[in-house]
Design a protein around this motif. Structure first.
Motif, PDB file in Angstrom:
ATOM      1  N   ARG A 404      15.244  67.627  24.659  1.00 57.69           N
ATOM      2  CA  ARG A 404      16.816  67.846  24.822  1.00 57.69           C
ATOM      3  C   ARG A 404      17.115  67.911  23.323  1.00 57.69           C
ATOM      4  O   ARG A 404      16.712  67.475  22.393  1.00 57.69           O
ATOM      5  CB  ARG A 404      17.387  66.741  25.568  1.00 57.69           C
ATOM      6  CG  ARG A 404      18.987  66.941  25.783  1.00 57.69           C
ATOM      7  CD  ARG A 404      19.556  65.888  26.819  1.00 57.69           C
ATOM      8  NE  ARG A 404      19.599  64.612  26.338  1.00 57.69           N
ATOM      9  CZ  ARG A 404      18.973  63.552  27.050  1.00 57.69           C
ATOM     10  NH1 ARG A 404      18.601  63.542  28.275  1.00 57.69           N
ATOM     11  NH2 ARG A 404      19.025  62.161  26.390  1.00 57.69           N
ATOM     12  N   GLY A 405      18.140  68.972  23.041  1.00 49.28           N
ATOM     13  CA  GLY A 405      18.586  69.016  21.859  1.00 49.28           C
ATOM     14  C   GLY A 405      19.907  69.020  21.812  1.00 49.28           C
ATOM     15  O   GLY A 405      20.803  69.183  22.877  1.00 49.28           O
ATOM     16  N   PHE A 406      20.546  69.295  20.559  1.00 53.88           N
ATOM     17  CA  PHE A 406      21.968  69.293  20.432  1.00 53.88           C
ATOM     18  C   PHE A 406      22.406  69.965  19.136  1.00 53.88           C
ATOM     19  O   PHE A 406      21.551  70.176  18.232  1.00 53.88           O
ATOM     20  CB  PHE A 406      22.759  67.961  20.405  1.00 53.88           C
ATOM     21  CG  PHE A 406      23.041  67.106  19.133  1.00 53.88           C
ATOM     22  CD1 PHE A 406      23.970  66.866  18.470  1.00 53.88           C
ATOM     23  CD2 PHE A 406      21.488  66.716  18.805  1.00 53.88           C
ATOM     24  CE1 PHE A 406      23.941  66.241  17.368  1.00 53.88           C
ATOM     25  CE2 PHE A 406      21.491  66.041  17.600  1.00 53.88           C
ATOM     26  CZ  PHE A 406      22.783  65.813  16.653  1.00 53.88           C
ATOM     27  N   GLU A 407      23.611  70.805  19.091  1.00 52.48           N
ATOM     28  CA  GLU A 407      24.006  71.390  17.577  1.00 52.48           C
ATOM     29  C   GLU A 407      25.353  71.108  17.691  1.00 52.48           C
ATOM     30  O   GLU A 407      26.316  71.430  18.535  1.00 52.48           O
ATOM     31  CB  GLU A 407      23.624  72.747  17.864  1.00 52.48           C
ATOM     32  CG  GLU A 407      24.131  73.668  16.644  1.00 52.48           C
ATOM     33  CD  GLU A 407      23.912  75.145  17.014  1.00 52.48           C
ATOM     34  OE1 GLU A 407      24.120  75.816  15.988  1.00 52.48           O
ATOM     35  OE2 GLU A 407      23.378  75.421  18.060  1.00 52.48           O
ATOM     36  N   THR A 408      25.936  70.563  16.733  1.00 59.88           N
ATOM     37  CA  THR A 408      27.137  70.218  16.122  1.00 59.88           C
ATOM     38  C   THR A 408      27.870  71.293  15.521  1.00 59.88           C
ATOM     39  O   THR A 408      27.193  72.227  14.943  1.00 59.88           O
ATOM     40  CB  THR A 408      27.505  69.042  15.286  1.00 59.88           C
ATOM     41  OG1 THR A 408      27.079  69.357  14.064  1.00 59.88           O
ATOM     42  CG2 THR A 408      26.702  67.667  15.965  1.00 59.88           C
ATOM     43  N   PRO A 409      29.217  71.322  15.685  1.00 62.74           N
ATOM     44  CA  PRO A 409      29.801  72.624  14.454  1.00 62.74           C
ATOM     45  C   PRO A 409      29.439  72.198  13.048  1.00 62.74           C
ATOM     46  O   PRO A 409      29.347  71.062  12.989  1.00 62.74           O
ATOM     47  CB  PRO A 409      31.380  72.248  15.186  1.00 62.74           C
ATOM     48  CG  PRO A 409      31.541  71.356  16.269  1.00 62.74           C
ATOM     49  CD  PRO A 409      30.144  70.780  16.221  1.00 62.74           C
ATOM     50  N   THR A 410      29.479  73.139  12.440  1.00 58.81           N
ATOM     51  CA  THR A 410      29.360  72.964  10.949  1.00 58.81           C
ATOM     52  C   THR A 410      30.716  72.823  10.467  1.00 58.81           C
ATOM     53  O   THR A 410      31.604  73.063  11.061  1.00 58.81           O
ATOM     54  CB  THR A 410      28.716  74.266  10.355  1.00 58.81           C
ATOM     55  OG1 THR A 410      29.465  75.251  10.471  1.00 58.81           O
ATOM     56  CG2 THR A 410      27.365  74.701  10.962  1.00 58.81           C
ATOM     57  N   LEU A 411      30.894  72.256   9.122  1.00 60.57           N
ATOM     58  CA  LEU A 411      31.955  72.171   8.484  1.00 60.57           C
ATOM     59  C   LEU A 411      32.897  73.487   8.618  1.00 60.57           C
ATOM     60  O   LEU A 411      34.145  73.449   8.772  1.00 60.57           O
ATOM     61  CB  LEU A 411      31.879  71.279   7.157  1.00 60.57           C
ATOM     62  CG  LEU A 411      31.806  70.034   7.147  1.00 60.57           C
ATOM     63  CD1 LEU A 411      31.386  69.545   5.724  1.00 60.57           C
ATOM     64  CD2 LEU A 411      33.062  69.266   7.566  1.00 60.57           C
ATOM     65  N   SER A 412      32.044  74.428   8.047  1.00 58.96           N
ATOM     66  CA  SER A 412      32.727  75.714   8.032  1.00 58.96           C
ATOM     67  C   SER A 412      33.459  76.345   9.420  1.00 58.96           C
ATOM     68  O   SER A 412      34.411  77.130   9.440  1.00 58.96           O
ATOM     69  CB  SER A 412      31.938  76.652   7.312  1.00 58.96           C
ATOM     70  OG  SER A 412      31.451  76.630   6.117  1.00 58.96           O
ATOM     71  N   GLU A 413      32.858  75.890  10.357  1.00 57.14           N
ATOM     72  CA  GLU A 413      33.214  76.099  11.738  1.00 57.14           C
ATOM     73  C   GLU A 413      34.480  75.296  12.204  1.00 57.14           C
ATOM     74  O   GLU A 413      35.409  75.614  13.145  1.00 57.14           O
ATOM     75  CB  GLU A 413      32.163  76.120  12.757  1.00 57.14           C
ATOM     76  CG  GLU A 413      31.046  77.032  12.573  1.00 57.14           C
ATOM     77  CD  GLU A 413      29.737  76.904  13.373  1.00 57.14           C
ATOM     78  OE1 GLU A 413      29.068  77.904  13.455  1.00 57.14           O
ATOM     79  OE2 GLU A 413      29.516  75.888  14.052  1.00 57.14           O
ATOM     80  N   SER A 414      34.566  74.011  11.683  1.00 61.30           N
ATOM     81  CA  SER A 414      35.362  72.922  12.274  1.00 61.30           C
ATOM     82  C   SER A 414      36.848  73.055  11.407  1.00 61.30           C
ATOM     83  O   SER A 414      37.871  72.871  11.988  1.00 61.30           O
ATOM     84  CB  SER A 414      34.975  71.615  11.997  1.00 61.30           C
ATOM     85  OG  SER A 414      33.750  71.370  12.900  1.00 61.30           O
ATOM     86  N   VAL A 415      36.697  73.762  10.131  1.00 63.69           N
ATOM     87  CA  VAL A 415      37.908  73.730   9.484  1.00 63.69           C
ATOM     88  C   VAL A 415      38.881  75.041   9.625  1.00 63.69           C
ATOM     89  O   VAL A 415      39.753  75.114   9.079  1.00 63.69           O
ATOM     90  CB  VAL A 415      37.744  73.359   7.978  1.00 63.69           C
ATOM     91  CG1 VAL A 415      36.899  72.407   7.545  1.00 63.69           C
ATOM     92  CG2 VAL A 415      36.744  74.742   7.639  1.00 63.69           C
ATOM     93  N   TYR A 416      38.604  75.613  10.520  1.00 67.19           N
ATOM     94  CA  TYR A 416      39.426  76.827  11.116  1.00 67.19           C
ATOM     95  C   TYR A 416      39.554  76.758  12.462  1.00 67.19           C
ATOM     96  O   TYR A 416      38.878  76.275  13.441  1.00 67.19           O
ATOM     97  CB  TYR A 416      38.617  78.110  10.922  1.00 67.19           C
ATOM     98  CG  TYR A 416      38.479  78.398   9.278  1.00 67.19           C
ATOM     99  CD1 TYR A 416      39.546  78.751   8.519  1.00 67.19           C
ATOM    100  CD2 TYR A 416      37.136  78.319   8.766  1.00 67.19           C
ATOM    101  CE1 TYR A 416      39.352  79.011   7.106  1.00 67.19           C
ATOM    102  CE2 TYR A 416      36.973  78.912   7.323  1.00 67.19           C
ATOM    103  CZ  TYR A 416      38.134  79.079   6.795  1.00 67.19           C
ATOM    104  OH  TYR A 416      37.883  79.287   5.473  1.00 67.19           O
TER     105      TYR A 416
END
Length: 650
Positions: A404-416
């Motif tokens: 099982r894996g996961f992937e968070t949003p990156t900062l560049s994806e979160s700030v828009y």
């Protein structure tokens, strides 16, 4: 594993994409745009990236080149001094934590046993020029590899000139027979890389050499400066136990000018500091006569913080006051364990677990606009893996792995954040990590010392996949899709026909689609070709050397075939965002000479031998439908390498 000689024979050794297309499951697309880096995905993870690297972990000499939020940069990779590249796909990659759709590790070569100096000069189409100077030496318990390279290209497209310099050094101290310390220093400077932007389908068909809308008027470009220092300590505690510790830190400055319209643009500046440490303990135990057990436990703690500023620009020059000023930070605290237990002579069980805590936060220091872009989130995940390997014979292994894996949003994806047809600089706390379940069945077979065949069947189901929502004016907003499914097959085969001839084949077929419960049900994920093939035939006059070492004299030649099926550039899969599939031939020839203590090598190559017109990569869901980045037409390069032992080898 991609060995050092394969790397050095792949091209001018500037882009990871030149060599990674040989790894099954990896799609490495060269944008031919040095302002946005190459586009790499592993089993589809990372394909959504509009710039930089996403979705997989990149590690150089044990030092992460991926920040805690999952965003990576290839600039710390020095291909000219690389000894090998290792690619890990499948469920076991999930033990590397956030955004571990795969893991790519690059290792700097060991120093020569005698002092040696190596120099390389390369020239090619579109004003390409590259130089490399490399020194290595072992002296007692100390060894050094120092590599300095330069790169400049005028560019095939209008407004695509770029310049780079890079220094990579590895200093090793053998403190004792049980203890080794490595110091790694890497400096990367890109004084400028002009950004030609993407093209619409009509622009692509009319003139693929042109720059995209408003690129020239706004002088779109990027400047980067990065410095990184790391240390890795390895200590053999006893015959069964080994410890490794690492610590690193660095800084990165990034300034980019973007196009908004024909009369105005904008700029974004990032001033980043990053650091981290890690520790792991490995052991091997023999419990009973036929049972062996090896294990590893460890921890990783990393941090990245960057001051993000922005403002208006006029013709590529800052104009007026800033309209954005914020501090973006990401950090992780991870603990992991893995164990392999050979419980029977023909059966090995693998288990593992990683506990991850990821924090993202943004502090808005520009509040006079009445909008507060501050925000923070904390993500936690516990990812287990379980696998079994059946050792059918000394020549054949069959395995089944699940993880099982996961992937968070990156900062560049979160700030828009998307707002109608605009992308605003507001923290998007509504994004959640994607969660993936990986299943893999495969085999590794060496029917003879001259032949190896690897195959893998995989299925990856992901919930809340992070996908591109809207890309406009140099800003990209993201959202979560409910479900996606990736399933496919990978095949890698190599065969040495005789001392002089060898072949290599790497093929991937993947269906990556949105799930039935989404508005895009049945649509293919953009940026992922359904089929990809790399095949090569190589000839050596003196025969291929053991350990992939260069012969001291004689000729070599190779012919490569690279093929990809259609790429979709948008979620709707309409024809305005369809990049046709293609196949390309690349040819290389080399001549080796030995003159006294000096080894000389002259080489030449032609890529896209048949002058195929194609798209090399796509910008996903670009608002103005400027999706396409053209592939280069027929292009050439030639160069010479000289290597000199500074003392007699006798």
């Amino acid at each position: 594993t991609i060995d050092g000689e394969t790397i050095r024979k792949s091209g001018p050794m500037v882009n990871l994409s030149d060599v990674l297309n040989q790894a099954p499951g990896v799609v490495a697309l060269n944008r031919n745009n040095y302002a946005q880096d190459v586009q790499i995905s592993v089993r589809g993870f990372g394909a959504r990236s509009a710039f930089g690297l996403r979705g997989f972990r990149l590690i150089t000499d044990g030092i992460p080149a991926t920040t805690p939020d999952g965003q990576g940069q290839a600039s710390s990779v020095s291909l000219t001094s690389a000894e090998r590249i290792e690619v890990l796909t499948g469920p076991l990659a999930q033990l590397y934590g956030n955004s571990a759709g795969g893991v790519i590790q690059v290792f700097t070569r060991e120093a020569e046993k005698v002092p040696s100096l190596e120099s390389q000069l390369v020239t090619g189409s579109d004003g390409l020029s590259r130089t490399d100077w490399q020194f290595s030496q072992q002296s007692g318990q100390v060894s050094l590899v120092g590599d300095y390279s330069t790169f400049h290209i005028q560019g095939h497209r209008a407004h695509s000139e770029a310049m780079r310099q890079q220094l990579n050094t590895l200093l090793r101290f053998d403190v004792s027979s049980d203890t080794r310390v490595k110091l790694i220093a890497n400096v990367f400077k890109m004084p400028f890389a002009k950004d030609p932007l993407g093209l619409t389908l009509a622009q692509l068909e009319a003139n693929p050499k042109q720059a995209g809308n408003h690129a020239i008027a706004n002088d779109t470009r990027k400047t980067v400066s990065q410095a990184q220092l790391g240390a890795v300590l390895e200590h053999q505690i006893d015959a069964q136990t080994r410890a490794q510790a690492r610590v690193y830190g660095g800084s990165r400055e990034n300034l980019q000018y973007q196009a908004s319209s024909a009369t105005s643009g904008s700029w974004v500046g990032l001033d980043r500091n990053f650091r981290g440490l890690g520790f792991q303990l490995q052991g091997k135990n023999q419990w009973f006569a036929n049972q062996s057990f090896n294990w590893v436990v460890g921890l990783d703690q990393d941090f990245s913080g960057e001051q993000r500023q922005g403002g208006p620009a006029n013709a590529g020059v800052k104009a007026g006051s800033i309209n954005r000023n914020e501090l973006n930070e990401s950090s992780n605290s991870d603990y992991f364990a893995q164990a392999n237990w050979r419980i029977f002579p023909h059966l090995t069980l693998t288990t593992g677990l990683r506990q991850s805590t990821i924090q993202l936060q943004s502090r808005d220091d520009y509040l006079i606009d009445g909008a507060n872009g501050s925000g923070n989130v904390t993500y936690k995940a516990r990812n287990p893996v379980l696998g079994a390997t059946w050792h059918v014979s000394d020549a054949l292994n069959l395995y089944l792995n699940s993880g099982r894996g996961f992937e968070t949003p990156t900062l560049s994806e979160s700030v828009y954040t998307k707002s109608g047809s605009a992308v605003l600089g507001l923290f998007n706390a509504n994004l959640v990590p994607s969660r993936s379940q990986h299943l893999e069945l495969g085999g590794k077979w060496t029917p003879s010392p001259q032949t190896r065949i690897d195959t893998a069947l995989f299925r990856i189901q992901t919930d809340n996949e992070i996908v591109t929502s809207l890309s406009v004016g140099g800003r990209t907003a993201f959202t979560n899709a409910q479900q996606t499914l990736r399933q496919g097959i990978e095949i890698s085969a190599r065969h040495l026909w005789n001392q002089h001839w060898r072949t290599l084949l790497s093929a991937t077929a993947i269906n990556a689609q949105y799930g039935e419960n989404t508005s895009l049900a049945g649509k293919y994920l953009p940026g992922i070709p359904r089929q990809q093939l790399f095949s090569s035939i190589a000839w050596s006059e003196k025969g291929f050397q053991q350990g992939n070492k260069n012969p001291v004299s004689g000729k070599e030649a190779s012919l490569d075939w690279v093929a990809r099926s259609r790429l979709w550039a948008n979620d709707s899969n309409d024809l305005s965002g369809a990049a046709k599939g293609y196949g390309m031939l690349n040819v290389r020839i080399r001549q080796h000479f030995q003159i006294g203590q000096a080894q000389l090598e002259a080489f030449a190559g032609i890529d896209n031998l048949t002058d195929k017109r194609a798209v090399s990569s796509v910008i996903i869901n670009q608002a103005s439908k400027q999706f396409f980045e053209p592939a280069l037409p027929r292009n050439w390069m030639m160069g010479v390498t000289a290597k000199l032992a500074l003392i007699n080898r006798q």
